[in-house]
Motif scaffolding. Structure first.
Motif, PDB file in Angstrom:
ATOM      1  N   UNK A   1      58.874  61.555  89.750  1.00  0.00           N
ATOM      2  CA  UNK A   1      59.573  60.318  89.504  1.00  0.00           C
ATOM      3  C   UNK A   1      60.944  60.344  89.478  1.00  0.00           C
ATOM      4  N   UNK A   2      61.516  59.709  90.311  1.00  0.00           N
ATOM      5  CA  UNK A   2      63.048  59.586  90.490  1.00  0.00           C
ATOM      6  C   UNK A   2      63.518  58.345  90.170  1.00  0.00           C
ATOM      7  N   UNK A   3      64.444  58.024  89.256  1.00  0.00           N
ATOM      8  CA  UNK A   3      64.696  56.680  88.875  1.00  0.00           C
ATOM      9  C   UNK A   3      66.172  56.345  89.343  1.00  0.00           C
ATOM     10  N   UNK A   4      66.263  55.149  89.509  1.00  0.00           N
ATOM     11  CA  UNK A   4      67.878  54.503  89.886  1.00  0.00           C
ATOM     12  C   UNK A   4      67.840  53.365  89.045  1.00  0.00           C
ATOM     13  N   UNK A   5      67.795  53.690  87.469  1.00  0.00           N
ATOM     14  CA  UNK A   5      68.126  52.396  86.599  1.00  0.00           C
ATOM     15  C   UNK A   5      69.712  52.281  86.539  1.00  0.00           C
ATOM     16  N   UNK A   6      69.834  50.750  86.640  1.00  0.00           N
ATOM     17  CA  UNK A   6      71.490  50.552  86.464  1.00  0.00           C
ATOM     18  C   UNK A   6      72.191  50.947  85.198  1.00  0.00           C
ATOM     19  N   UNK A   7      71.170  51.216  84.155  1.00  0.00           N
ATOM     20  CA  UNK A   7      71.954  51.712  83.145  1.00  0.00           C
ATOM     21  C   UNK A   7      71.656  53.268  82.889  1.00  0.00           C
ATOM     22  N   UNK A   8      71.183  53.907  83.646  1.00  0.00           N
ATOM     23  CA  UNK A   8      70.918  55.390  83.702  1.00  0.00           C
ATOM     24  C   UNK A   8      71.689  55.974  84.897  1.00  0.00           C
ATOM     25  N   UNK A   9      72.919  55.604  85.192  1.00  0.00           N
ATOM     26  CA  UNK A   9      73.639  56.307  86.313  1.00  0.00           C
ATOM     27  C   UNK A   9      74.427  57.548  85.993  1.00  0.00           C
TER      28      UNK A   9
ATOM     29  N   UNK B   1      55.300  68.363  81.651  1.00  0.00           N
ATOM     30  CA  UNK B   1      56.413  67.226  82.251  1.00  0.00           C
ATOM     31  C   UNK B   1      57.934  67.826  82.016  1.00  0.00           C
ATOM     32  N   UNK B   2      58.542  68.322  83.126  1.00  0.00           N
ATOM     33  CA  UNK B   2      59.923  68.514  83.271  1.00  0.00           C
ATOM     34  C   UNK B   2      60.854  67.145  83.021  1.00  0.00           C
ATOM     35  N   UNK B   3      61.448  67.188  82.162  1.00  0.00           N
ATOM     36  CA  UNK B   3      62.550  65.788  81.941  1.00  0.00           C
ATOM     37  C   UNK B   3      63.706  66.347  82.147  1.00  0.00           C
ATOM     38  N   UNK B   4      64.598  65.972  83.369  1.00  0.00           N
ATOM     39  CA  UNK B   4      65.715  66.419  83.838  1.00  0.00           C
ATOM     40  C   UNK B   4      66.646  65.180  84.193  1.00  0.00           C
ATOM     41  N   UNK B   5      67.834  65.304  84.160  1.00  0.00           N
ATOM     42  CA  UNK B   5      68.874  64.276  84.652  1.00  0.00           C
ATOM     43  C   UNK B   5      69.098  63.981  86.019  1.00  0.00           C
ATOM     44  N   UNK B   6      69.313  65.166  86.932  1.00  0.00           N
ATOM     45  CA  UNK B   6      69.780  64.907  88.196  1.00  0.00           C
ATOM     46  C   UNK B   6      69.105  65.889  89.188  1.00  0.00           C
TER      47      UNK B   6
ATOM     48  N   UNK C   1      77.213  56.873  79.413  1.00  0.00           N
ATOM     49  CA  UNK C   1      76.440  57.001  78.192  1.00  0.00           C
ATOM     50  C   UNK C   1      75.044  56.520  78.481  1.00  0.00           C
ATOM     51  N   UNK C   2      73.974  57.307  78.309  1.00  0.00           N
ATOM     52  CA  UNK C   2      72.768  56.650  78.359  1.00  0.00           C
ATOM     53  C   UNK C   2      71.866  56.215  77.031  1.00  0.00           C
ATOM     54  N   UNK C   3      71.345  55.246  77.085  1.00  0.00           N
ATOM     55  CA  UNK C   3      70.519  54.699  75.823  1.00  0.00           C
ATOM     56  C   UNK C   3      69.560  55.655  75.702  1.00  0.00           C
ATOM     57  N   UNK C   4      69.440  56.225  74.020  1.00  0.00           N
ATOM     58  CA  UNK C   4      68.409  57.293  73.792  1.00  0.00           C
ATOM     59  C   UNK C   4      67.173  56.345  73.796  1.00  0.00           C
ATOM     60  N   UNK C   5      67.250  55.100  73.527  1.00  0.00           N
ATOM     61  CA  UNK C   5      65.978  54.058  73.206  1.00  0.00           C
ATOM     62  C   UNK C   5      65.418  54.176  74.574  1.00  0.00           C
ATOM     63  N   UNK C   6      66.173  53.801  75.650  1.00  0.00           N
ATOM     64  CA  UNK C   6      65.812  53.462  76.913  1.00  0.00           C
ATOM     65  C   UNK C   6      65.224  54.714  77.391  1.00  0.00           C
ATOM     66  N   UNK C   7      65.753  55.892  77.276  1.00  0.00           N
ATOM     67  CA  UNK C   7      65.124  57.238  77.547  1.00  0.00           C
ATOM     68  C   UNK C   7      63.874  57.392  76.908  1.00  0.00           C
ATOM     69  N   UNK C   8      63.628  56.998  75.607  1.00  0.00           N
ATOM     70  CA  UNK C   8      62.412  57.341  74.895  1.00  0.00           C
ATOM     71  C   UNK C   8      61.567  56.437  75.579  1.00  0.00           C
TER      72      UNK C   8
END
Length: 333
Positions: free
Chosen positions: A185-193, A122-127, A199-206
């Motif tokens: 998988x590409x996310x469009x989460x309101x808290x991960x813009x 799994x490659x975990x990327x931001x953009x 600032x992205x929540x580490x708990x949400x990312x985890x």
């Protein structure tokens, strides 16, 4: 005693200033001006029709001017030799990559007894475009060796309002990199813009990483290092999200690797010749070296991101060491 002409006064002033001039282009202009002034001075006559300055004096000025000119020539030659040496090394390194003389120490990155086609990475990327700009050597290596790749992208890159476009571009880039679209998988989460100020929540990312690892039976994670390669805050948050996941889910025995950053800007943009990183990694068994045997595929993949394919990113892909080499380090939570 014969008065000194205005031309000779200006020539003397310029000769006096030349040794202190550090700007090479201005120094070259000084030399050109001095030569013109000397030629003019040598042609000046007195009222009696005699030369205003003697031939000996003209020769003395000439020697001083040429001494300044030789200093410029030496500097130009030194830079030329340096540039030529870098070009030769750069081209030789490219040939080494293109013609298959690969490094024997590039490593069996996931060698733990599981056959490659059963190994889920799994490659975990931001953009969208992170996979092509930073991780393409590793992706090319793993797909060539039949590993099963997944990409989790935490945003659509909608900072400039082009999220839907960038999402489609990532689909096209993954097709070039031979990553199955159903495993992207590409996310469009309101808290991960997307955005430096986000600032992205580490708990949400985890939580999201945990879900992806469980759903796809992931054995290995590859992501950014603590600095995030470019220093982007979203990249750094992704790293911390992965790190927190590893600390919480120790029972899963997931291997994770982070992408190292070249600390010096020269090494970051030296193209395929980041030998310092390669030699350093050879001395540390916790580091892996991945040489990109298909750099043209990295160019093609990045070119799919048309909204981002501006001139400075084209230069980045050409000269960035990340296009040609990935140095990975094991994450130990």
């Amino acid at each position: 005693m014969m008065a000194i002409s205005k031309t000779e006064i200006n020539l003397r002033r310029l000769l006096s200033a030349a040794p202190n001039q550090q700007n090479q282009s201005k120094l070259m202009h000084y030399v050109a001006t001095l030569r013109e002034q000397l030629e003019q001075l040598s042609e000046e006559k007195t009222h009696e029709g005699l030369p205003r300055v003697t031939k000996t004096k003209v020769n003395e000025y000439y020697e001083k001017i040429e001494a300044v000119a030789s200093k410029i020539a030496a500097q130009v030659m030194a830079w030329f030799v340096v540039a030529l040496s870098l070009i030769v090394i750069w081209v030789a390194s490219l040939c080494k990559i293109f013609f298959g003389a690969t490094f024997s120490f590039k490593a069996a990155i996931l060698d733990d007894g599981i056959t490659p086609h059963k190994k889920n990475v799994l490659f975990v990327i931001a953009h969208p475009d992170d996979e092509s700009m930073f991780f393409s050597p590793t992706i090319n290596y793993l797909t060539t060796n039949a590993y099963n790749l997944h990409i989790l992208c935490f945003s659509t890159g909608n900072d400039d309002g082009m999220g839907s476009i960038r999402k489609d571009e990532l689909h096209q880039a993954c097709a070039v990199l031979r990553v199955p679209l159903q495993q992207l998988k590409i996310l469009d989460h309101p808290n991960l813009q997307d955005g430096f100020g986000q600032v992205w929540s580490h708990d949400l990312l985890t939580e999201i990483i945990d879900e992806a690892v469980t759903n796809h039976d992931i054995h290995t994670i590859i992501t950014f290092d603590n600095y995030g390669v470019s220093g982007h805050s979203n990249h750094r948050d992704v790293h911390h999200g992965v790190l927190k996941f590893l600390k919480i889910r120790t029972e899963r025995n997931i291997k994770a690797w982070e992408k190292l950053v070249s600390l010096k800007i020269f090494r970051k943009y030296c193209g395929p010749v980041d030998w310092l990183s390669i030699l350093s990694a050879k001395r540390h068994p916790s580091k892996l070296i991945i040489i990109n045997e298909q750099p043209w595929k990295s160019f093609e993949a990045m070119a799919q991101h048309l909204s981002q394919w501006v001139w400075f990113r084209k230069l980045f892909v050409i000269f960035s060491s990340y296009t040609y080499t990935n140095i990975l380090c094991r994450i130990n939570p």
